[in-house]
Enzyme design. Structure first.
Site, PDB file in Angstrom:
ATOM      1  CG  ASN A   7     -24.948 -77.938 -50.010  1.00  0.00           C
ATOM      2  OD1 ASN A   7     -23.922 -78.272 -50.609  1.00  0.00           O
ATOM      3  ND2 ASN A   7     -25.270 -76.681 -49.777  1.00  0.00           N
ATOM      4  NE  ARG A  81     -25.070 -75.507 -53.886  1.00  0.00           N
ATOM      5  CZ  ARG A  81     -24.155 -74.774 -53.288  1.00  0.00           C
ATOM      6  NH1 ARG A  81     -23.696 -75.108 -52.106  1.00  0.00           N
ATOM      7  NH2 ARG A  81     -23.704 -73.690 -53.869  1.00  0.00           N
ATOM      8  CG  HIS A 170     -23.745 -68.368 -55.150  1.00  0.00           C
ATOM      9  ND1 HIS A 170     -22.894 -67.292 -55.128  1.00  0.00           N
ATOM     10  CD2 HIS A 170     -23.332 -69.193 -54.168  1.00  0.00           C
ATOM     11  CE1 HIS A 170     -21.983 -67.468 -54.191  1.00  0.00           C
ATOM     12  NE2 HIS A 170     -22.236 -68.621 -53.585  1.00  0.00           N
ATOM     13  NE  ARG A 231     -14.596 -68.276 -52.659  1.00  0.00           N
ATOM     14  CZ  ARG A 231     -15.809 -68.776 -52.893  1.00  0.00           C
ATOM     15  NH1 ARG A 231     -16.292 -68.797 -54.116  1.00  0.00           N
ATOM     16  NH2 ARG A 231     -16.527 -69.269 -51.910  1.00  0.00           N
ATOM     17  CD  GLU A 373     -28.081 -72.104 -51.825  1.00  0.00           C
ATOM     18  OE1 GLU A 373     -27.805 -72.134 -50.610  1.00  0.00           O
ATOM     19  OE2 GLU A 373     -27.238 -71.960 -52.708  1.00  0.00           O
TER      20      GLU A 373
END
Ligand code: ADP
Length: 385
Positions: A7, A81, A170, A231, A373
């Site tokens: 990742n 990923r 996600h 964010r 993940e």
């Protein structure tokens, strides 16, 4: 035979290694790449087992460092990923030149992620030329969202011209936790409806109907939806031109403001880190408390909306740093939802780190499920071996 899962982020590379039975045999990360105190961590279960501060000037050095510490010869395949697959890459695929071109086309849509994801692939092609590279996309799980849900009400030609639509992110995490939730309920994914809340530095929430995503809070980019570390999530789009005019901001400055200076950090003025804010709020900091109140209110609002979208909800799942570790955020997010059949068990909520945390009489089961993940990526690689 070993599978390496990579990742590659903007300042970190995380990795896991799995054997042929998908047992994880190593896990680690290189963080703060390019800074003087880059740090190499290797983990045993959740806690770092070792930590080393070294000089890692760039991603290539970081990857060489990682590969220098594992048995390279045993790696048969690498699962990468990739955050954005656009409209074309809807499933995991072996990397070809055409796939790399598509990943490149999505640079503008995920500028903080896709360039690093692609450079990770290209570095591995050079360093491990014998290994198969498989790209696994964060957007893929969301590819079932129906058109009436993924389109924005902008002139339709803009969708045709620029594919301006909701993509969602996600997806690897939402997929993993919804599959695990189905397992906990002893049901098939196709028989149940789930709302999955991924609350980490980035946050998103997804409505999964009988195994297919029907809506998700992140949109064209990972800026939309919930309030996040830095964010802003949902805002009135008219604020953008208003601020550009009144503050004299350039495009790049407004982008930095919305993605890097807003969210928990912007409201609290102290930190983007939820744990810090919880401690500060407990010590009486009002702006930290306000940031927490806004964050949990937004999560609750989305849960209500997705309840309406799904009609019936079998499970609500919390995952990622905040979702897994904060009983306070979970309980504030589900405050007063008894009328909808969502009842948290306060004792379970504060003690269970993985499993069901709702009361016996709750029509909707609430769960905490630590995300994995890397495991999903390794599973996706298997069919290509
Ligand atoms: P990333 O999106 O970078 O992978 P994580 O999933 O690790 O992020 O989530 C990071 C967030 O989790 C941070 O806001 C951090 O403060 C929060 N977090 C971690 N532990 C706790 C805790 N015990 N209580 C509340 N928040 C926590």
């Amino acid at each position: 035979m070993r599978i390496l899962v990579l990742n590659c982020g903007s300042s970190s590379i995380k990795y896991s290694i799995f054997d042929r039975d998908l047992n994880r045999i190593a896990r680690g990360s290189v963080e703060r790449i390019s800074s003087k105190d880059a740090c190499v961590l290797s983990y045993r279960s959740d806690e770092p087992e070792s930590k080393e501060i070294c000089n890692i000037p760039d991603h290539k050095t970081a990857l060489e460092y990682i590969l220098g510490h594992i048995e390279k010869g045993s790696i048969t395949a690498v699962g990468h990923r990739v955050v954005h697959g656009g409209e074309k890459l809807r499933n995991s695929v072996p990397v070809t030149d055409a796939v790399k071109q598509e990943i490149k086309k999505c640079f503008q849509l995920a500028p903080l992620h896709n360039p690093h994801n692609l450079s990770g692939i290209e570095m591995i092609e050079k360093i491990l030329p014998g290994a198969k590279n498989i790209a696994v996309f964060d957007t893929a799980f969301h590819s079932t969202i129906p058109r009436y849900s993924y389109l924005y009400a902008l002139p339709y030609y803009l969708y045709r011209k620029y594919t301006i639509r909701r993509f969602g992110f996600h997806g690897i995490s939402h997929r993993y936790v919804s599959m695990t939730a189905a397992g906990i309920l002893g049901k098939e994914m196709t028989d149940i409806n789930i709302i999955t809340c991924h609350l980490g530095n980035g946050c998103s929430i997804t409505a999964v109907k009988k195994g297919c995503v029907v809506d998700t809070s992140m949109g064209f980019t990972p800026l939309e939806g919930l309030i996040m570390g830095t964010r802003c999530g949902d805002i009135d789009p008219a604020i953008v031109p208003y601020l550009m005019a009144s503050e004299g901001l350039t495009l790049s400055e407004i982008n930095t403001l919305l993605t890097g200076q807003s969210g928990l950090y912007g409201i609290s003025g102290i930190s983007n880190d939820m744990k810090t804010l919880i401690d500060e709020a407990a010590a009486g900091n009002e702006r930290a408390q306000l940031a927490i109140d806004m964050f949990t209110y937004r999560v609750r609002k989305y849960i209500g909306a997705y309840y309406a979208v799904l009609g019936k909800v079998d499970a609500i799942v919390f995952t990622a740093g905040i979702g897994e570790k904060s009983p306070l955020i979970r309980s504030k997010s589900l405050d007063d939802l008894q009328g909808m059949g969502i009842i948290l068990d306060r004792a379970l909520n504060s003690t269970v780190s993985s499993g069901v945390i709702s009361a016996g009489g709750s029509a909707t089961k609430v769960m905490v499920i630590p995300t994995d993940e890397e495991l999903i990526i390794a599973r996706e690689v298997m069919p290509f071996l």
